[in-house]
Scaffold this motif. Structure first.
Motif, PDB file in Angstrom:
ATOM      1  N   ILE A  30       0.849  -1.186   0.000  1.00  0.00           N
ATOM      2  CA  ILE A  30       0.000   0.000   0.000  1.00  0.00           C
ATOM      3  C   ILE A  30       0.888   1.241   0.000  1.00  0.00           C
ATOM      4  CG2 ILE A  30      -1.756   1.312   1.247  1.00  0.00           C
ATOM      5  CD1 ILE A  30      -2.781  -1.272   0.000  1.00  0.00           C
ATOM      6  N   ARG A  31       0.651   2.096  -0.961  1.00  0.00           N
ATOM      7  CA  ARG A  31       1.369   3.363  -1.034  1.00  0.00           C
ATOM      8  C   ARG A  31       0.374   4.516  -0.904  1.00  0.00           C
ATOM      9  NH1 ARG A  31       6.610   2.632  -2.601  1.00  0.00           N
ATOM     10  NH2 ARG A  31       7.170   0.951  -4.058  1.00  0.00           N
ATOM     11  N   SER A  32       0.867   5.681  -0.488  1.00  0.00           N
ATOM     12  CA  SER A  32       0.021   6.870  -0.471  1.00  0.00           C
ATOM     13  C   SER A  32       0.121   7.537  -1.837  1.00  0.00           C
ATOM     14  CB  SER A  32       0.458   7.819   0.641  1.00  0.00           C
ATOM     15  OG  SER A  32       1.823   8.147   0.533  1.00  0.00           O
ATOM     16  N   VAL A  33      -1.035   7.711  -2.478  1.00  0.00           N
ATOM     17  CA  VAL A  33      -1.113   8.216  -3.845  1.00  0.00           C
ATOM     18  C   VAL A  33      -1.714   9.617  -3.845  1.00  0.00           C
ATOM     19  CG1 VAL A  33      -2.079   7.809  -6.150  1.00  0.00           C
ATOM     20  CG2 VAL A  33      -1.397   5.867  -4.716  1.00  0.00           C
ATOM     21  N   VAL A  34      -1.108  10.516  -4.607  1.00  0.00           N
ATOM     22  CA  VAL A  34      -1.659  11.862  -4.774  1.00  0.00           C
ATOM     23  C   VAL A  34      -2.816  11.763  -5.764  1.00  0.00           C
ATOM     24  CG1 VAL A  34      -1.219  14.235  -5.505  1.00  0.00           C
ATOM     25  CG2 VAL A  34       0.576  12.940  -4.325  1.00  0.00           C
ATOM     26  N   THR A  35      -4.035  11.927  -5.246  1.00  0.00           N
ATOM     27  CA  THR A  35      -5.231  11.773  -6.086  1.00  0.00           C
ATOM     28  C   THR A  35      -5.891  13.101  -6.425  1.00  0.00           C
ATOM     29  OG1 THR A  35      -6.624  11.450  -4.135  1.00  0.00           O
ATOM     30  CG2 THR A  35      -5.687   9.466  -5.167  1.00  0.00           C
ATOM     31  N   GLY A  36      -5.468  14.167  -5.771  1.00  0.00           N
ATOM     32  CA  GLY A  36      -6.052  15.472  -6.052  1.00  0.00           C
ATOM     33  C   GLY A  36      -5.074  16.587  -5.731  1.00  0.00           C
ATOM     34  N   VAL A  37      -5.093  17.641  -6.528  1.00  0.00           N
ATOM     35  CA  VAL A  37      -4.218  18.803  -6.321  1.00  0.00           C
ATOM     36  C   VAL A  37      -5.040  20.064  -6.526  1.00  0.00           C
ATOM     37  CG1 VAL A  37      -2.142  20.021  -7.098  1.00  0.00           C
ATOM     38  CG2 VAL A  37      -2.204  17.515  -7.146  1.00  0.00           C
ATOM     39  N   GLY A  38      -4.834  21.044  -5.645  1.00  0.00           N
ATOM     40  CA  GLY A  38      -5.543  22.317  -5.779  1.00  0.00           C
ATOM     41  C   GLY A  38      -4.704  23.449  -5.239  1.00  0.00           C
ATOM     42  N   SER A  39      -5.010  24.677  -5.648  1.00  0.00           N
ATOM     43  CA  SER A  39      -4.249  25.822  -5.160  1.00  0.00           C
ATOM     44  C   SER A  39      -5.126  27.066  -5.130  1.00  0.00           C
ATOM     45  CB  SER A  39      -3.011  26.063  -6.028  1.00  0.00           C
ATOM     46  OG  SER A  39      -3.384  26.439  -7.351  1.00  0.00           O
ATOM     47  N   PHE A  40      -4.625  28.078  -4.439  1.00  0.00           N
ATOM     48  CA  PHE A  40      -5.344  29.345  -4.358  1.00  0.00           C
ATOM     49  C   PHE A  40      -4.354  30.477  -4.150  1.00  0.00           C
ATOM     50  CE2 PHE A  40      -7.292  32.798  -1.937  1.00  0.00           C
ATOM     51  CZ  PHE A  40      -8.345  33.131  -2.786  1.00  0.00           C
ATOM     52  N   PHE A  51       0.965   7.967   7.740  1.00  0.00           N
ATOM     53  CA  PHE A  51      -0.402   7.662   8.158  1.00  0.00           C
ATOM     54  C   PHE A  51      -1.146   6.843   7.105  1.00  0.00           C
ATOM     55  CE2 PHE A  51       0.237  11.140  11.177  1.00  0.00           C
ATOM     56  CZ  PHE A  51      -0.501  10.721  12.288  1.00  0.00           C
ATOM     57  N   VAL A  52      -1.084   7.297   5.853  1.00  0.00           N
ATOM     58  CA  VAL A  52      -1.879   6.680   4.796  1.00  0.00           C
ATOM     59  C   VAL A  52      -1.366   5.290   4.434  1.00  0.00           C
ATOM     60  CG1 VAL A  52      -2.603   6.879   2.379  1.00  0.00           C
ATOM     61  CG2 VAL A  52      -2.603   8.897   3.860  1.00  0.00           C
ATOM     62  N   ALA A  53      -0.055   5.165   4.238  1.00  0.00           N
ATOM     63  CA  ALA A  53       0.506   3.879   3.817  1.00  0.00           C
ATOM     64  C   ALA A  53       0.389   2.809   4.897  1.00  0.00           C
ATOM     65  CB  ALA A  53       1.980   4.054   3.420  1.00  0.00           C
ATOM     66  N   ARG A  54       0.201   3.229   6.147  1.00  0.00           N
ATOM     67  CA  ARG A  54       0.055   2.274   7.252  1.00  0.00           C
ATOM     68  C   ARG A  54      -1.380   2.098   7.707  1.00  0.00           C
ATOM     69  NH1 ARG A  54       4.582   4.312   6.569  1.00  0.00           N
ATOM     70  NH2 ARG A  54       6.558   3.328   7.085  1.00  0.00           N
ATOM     71  N   GLY A  55      -2.306   2.590   6.915  1.00  0.00           N
ATOM     72  CA  GLY A  55      -3.713   2.358   7.179  1.00  0.00           C
ATOM     73  C   GLY A  55      -4.326   3.207   8.269  1.00  0.00           C
ATOM     74  N   GLN A  56      -3.643   4.272   8.692  1.00  0.00           N
ATOM     75  CA  GLN A  56      -4.173   5.115   9.762  1.00  0.00           C
ATOM     76  C   GLN A  56      -4.977   6.299   9.233  1.00  0.00           C
ATOM     77  OE1 GLN A  56      -0.215   5.613  11.645  1.00  0.00           O
ATOM     78  NE2 GLN A  56      -1.156   4.772  13.501  1.00  0.00           N
ATOM     79  N   ALA A  57      -4.986   6.483   7.926  1.00  0.00           N
ATOM     80  CA  ALA A  57      -5.800   7.524   7.298  1.00  0.00           C
ATOM     81  C   ALA A  57      -6.198   7.060   5.901  1.00  0.00           C
ATOM     82  CB  ALA A  57      -5.040   8.841   7.212  1.00  0.00           C
ATOM     83  N   LYS A  58      -7.429   7.372   5.516  1.00  0.00           N
ATOM     84  CA  LYS A  58      -7.943   6.984   4.203  1.00  0.00           C
ATOM     85  C   LYS A  58      -7.980   8.140   3.223  1.00  0.00           C
ATOM     86  CE  LYS A  58      -9.091   2.721   5.365  1.00  0.00           C
ATOM     87  NZ  LYS A  58      -8.387   1.545   4.790  1.00  0.00           N
ATOM     88  N   CYS A  59      -8.064   9.363   3.770  1.00  0.00           N
ATOM     89  CA  CYS A  59      -8.132  10.548   2.902  1.00  0.00           C
ATOM     90  C   CYS A  59      -7.444  11.696   3.625  1.00  0.00           C
ATOM     91  CB  CYS A  59      -9.578  10.886   2.590  1.00  0.00           C
ATOM     92  SG  CYS A  59      -9.779  12.311   1.485  1.00  0.00           S
ATOM     93  N   GLU A  75      -4.348   9.366  -0.811  1.00  0.00           N
ATOM     94  CA  GLU A  75      -5.190   8.210  -0.496  1.00  0.00           C
ATOM     95  C   GLU A  75      -4.378   6.933  -0.683  1.00  0.00           C
ATOM     96  OE1 GLU A  75      -9.412   8.384  -1.954  1.00  0.00           O
ATOM     97  OE2 GLU A  75      -8.549   9.919  -3.278  1.00  0.00           O
ATOM     98  N   PRO A  76      -4.768   5.850   0.001  1.00  0.00           N
ATOM     99  CA  PRO A  76      -4.047   4.593  -0.173  1.00  0.00           C
ATOM    100  C   PRO A  76      -4.291   3.978  -1.548  1.00  0.00           C
ATOM    101  CG  PRO A  76      -5.947   4.288   1.267  1.00  0.00           C
ATOM    102  CD  PRO A  76      -5.836   5.760   1.011  1.00  0.00           C
ATOM    103  N   GLY A  77      -3.225   3.437  -2.114  1.00  0.00           N
ATOM    104  CA  GLY A  77      -3.337   2.756  -3.395  1.00  0.00           C
ATOM    105  C   GLY A  77      -2.481   1.496  -3.380  1.00  0.00           C
ATOM    106  N   GLU A  78      -2.953   0.468  -4.021  1.00  0.00           N
ATOM    107  CA  GLU A  78      -2.226  -0.814  -4.021  1.00  0.00           C
ATOM    108  C   GLU A  78      -1.208  -0.845  -5.150  1.00  0.00           C
ATOM    109  OE1 GLU A  78      -3.182  -5.639  -3.850  1.00  0.00           O
ATOM    110  OE2 GLU A  78      -4.778  -4.147  -3.672  1.00  0.00           O
TER     111      GLU A  78
END
Length: 325
Positions: free
Chosen positions: A4-14, A128-136, A170-173
Motif C-alpha cells: 500500500i502506497r500513499s497516492v496523490v489523487t487530487g491537487v488544488g491551489s489558491f 499515516f496513509v501507507a500504514r492504514g491510519q488515514a484513508k483521505c 489516499e491509499p493505493g495498491e
C-alpha cells in the motif's frame, strides 16, 4: 508482493486576488524591476487582504484539491497544514481548516519547517496513509509571508508572496516497484547550527512579537544548491530511480538562480523543470503544490509521471520526495 502506497489523487491551489508587481515595490523601497528580475527571476507576487488569514487560503486550496480527487469534506480524516504564518499561536491552523471545511472529527495538526514544510508534511501523511491510519489525507502548504516582511529591507521584501496549495493523499495498491503510483522515497534534513542564516527575529517566548524575516542571502544560496542536490540524489536512491528517469522536477520556488543551479548540478533538462517563481515569488511551504497545480492544469504533468519535489528553508531545513503521480 502487493504493498500500500500513499497516492496523490487530487491537487488544488489558491492565490489571493491582489497582485503586487516589481513596479509597485519601487514605490515603497529602493529597488527596480531589473534588479529584482536579474537576481531572483521574480516579476510579481500575490498579497492577502488584512481580513484574509492563512486558514482562508488553505481552505480554498483544500476545497479545490478535494474536488479534483472526487472527494468531499466528509471523507477527510487527516489534515496537515505546513505553515510559518498560522492564524494564531494556537489552535493549529489545521484545526481551523477542519472547522471551516466542515470535516468530521479526525487528526489535524500543523508542521513548521518553513519552506521545507510541505515536503515534511508529505512524509508524515505518507506514514499515516501507507500504514492504514488515514484513508483521505489533506496536505496543505499555506503561507502569508508578506506578514513577516520588513518593508524597508529591499533584500528580503521583494522575495516573498502569499498563497496556498494542497494535495489529497489516499491509499493505493502497488507491487512494491518504482512503477507504482504513489510516494516512492524521501530524504529530509535539518542543520540547526545554521539557523541564523534565515530566521524571524521575534516569537511568543522571546520578544512577544511576530518579528520580521532576516536572511543572509549569499550564504543561503551557497548552501541551497549543494544541499538540495544531495537530498534529491538521496530521495531518488531510496525510490530506486535514477535522476534521468525523472519526468518532472518541481522545486521550491525560492529563486530562479537556485532552481537553475540545482538543475544544472543534477544534469536535468530545463524542459523538465517547473518554474512559477516569476508569477508567485517565494510562497514558502505553499510553493511546491502551487507549482504542481499550474503544471497539471497546463497539461505538462500527467497521471503516471515520475515527479521529484524539493525545498530548503529556515532551520536550515531541506528535503526531497519522489513520487509517481
Amino acid at each position: 508482493m502487493s504493498v500500500i502506497r500513499s497516492v496523490v489523487t487530487g491537487v488544488g491551489s489558491f492565490l489571493p486576488e491582489q497582485v503586487v508587481t516589481n513596479a509597485d515595490l519601487t514605490k515603497i523601497v529602493d529597488t527596480s524591476d531589473e534588479w529584482i528580475i536579474e537576481r531572483t527571476g521574480i516579476r510579481q507576487r500575490h498579497k492577502a487582504r488584512d481580513d484574509e488569514p492563512t486558514s482562508d487560503l488553505a481552505l480554498k486550496a483544500a476545497e479545490r484539491a478535494l474536488a479534483d480527487a472526487g472527494k468531499t469534506a466528509a471523507d477527510v480524516d487527516l489534515i496537515i497544514v505546513a505553515t510559518t504564518t498560522p492564524d494564531q499561536t494556537f489552535p493549529a491552523t489545521a484545526a481551523i481548516v477542519q472547522r471551516k471545511l466542515g470535516a468530521p472529527v479526525g487528526i489535524a495538526f500543523d508542521v513548521q519547517a518553513v519552506c521545507s514544510g510541505f515536503v515534511y508534511a508529505m512524509s508524515i501523511a505518507d506514514g499515516f496513509v501507507a500504514r492504514g491510519q488515514a484513508k483521505c489525507a489533506l496536505v496543505i502548504g499555506a503561507e502569508e509571508m508578506t506578514r513577516l516582511m520588513d518593508w524597508t529591507d529591499r533584500t528580503t521584501c521583494v522575495l516573498f508572496g502569499d498563497g496556498a496549495g494542497a494535495f489529497v493523499l489516499e491509499p493505493g495498491e502497488g507491487q512494491g516497484t518504482k512503477d507504482d503510483r504513489g510516494v516512492l522515497g524521501f530524504a529530509l534534513r535539518c542543520e540547526g547550527a545554521k539557523s541564523d542564516m534565515l530566521y524571524v527575529d521575534g516569537g511568543p517566548a522571546t520578544t512577544g512579537t511576530v518579528g520580521h524575516l532576516r536572511m543572509l542571502g549569499n550564504q543561503v544560496f551557497r548552501h541551497a544548491v549543494v544541499n538540495i542536490a544531495e537530498a534529491i540524489t538521496a530521495a531518488a536512491e531510496v525510490a530506486g530511480v535514477d535522476i534521468p528517469e525523472i519526468d518532472w522536477f518541481v522545486p521550491h520556488q525560492a529563486n530562479q538562480r537556485i532552481i537553475k543551479g540545482v538543475g544544472d548540478r543534477l544534469g536535468l533538462d530545463e524542459d523538465k523543470v517547473i518554474s512559477t517563481v516569476a508569477m508567485h515569488a517565494n510562497t514558502s511551504a505553499a510553493s511546491i503544490p502551487l507549482a504542481m497545480d499550474v503544471a497539471i492544469k497546463d497539461g505538462r504533468i500527467k497521471k503516471g509521471d515520475l515527479v521529484l519535489v524539493e525545498a530548503m528553508g529556515g532551520g536550515l531545513t531541506w528535503g526531497a520526495c519522489a513520487f509517481r503521480f
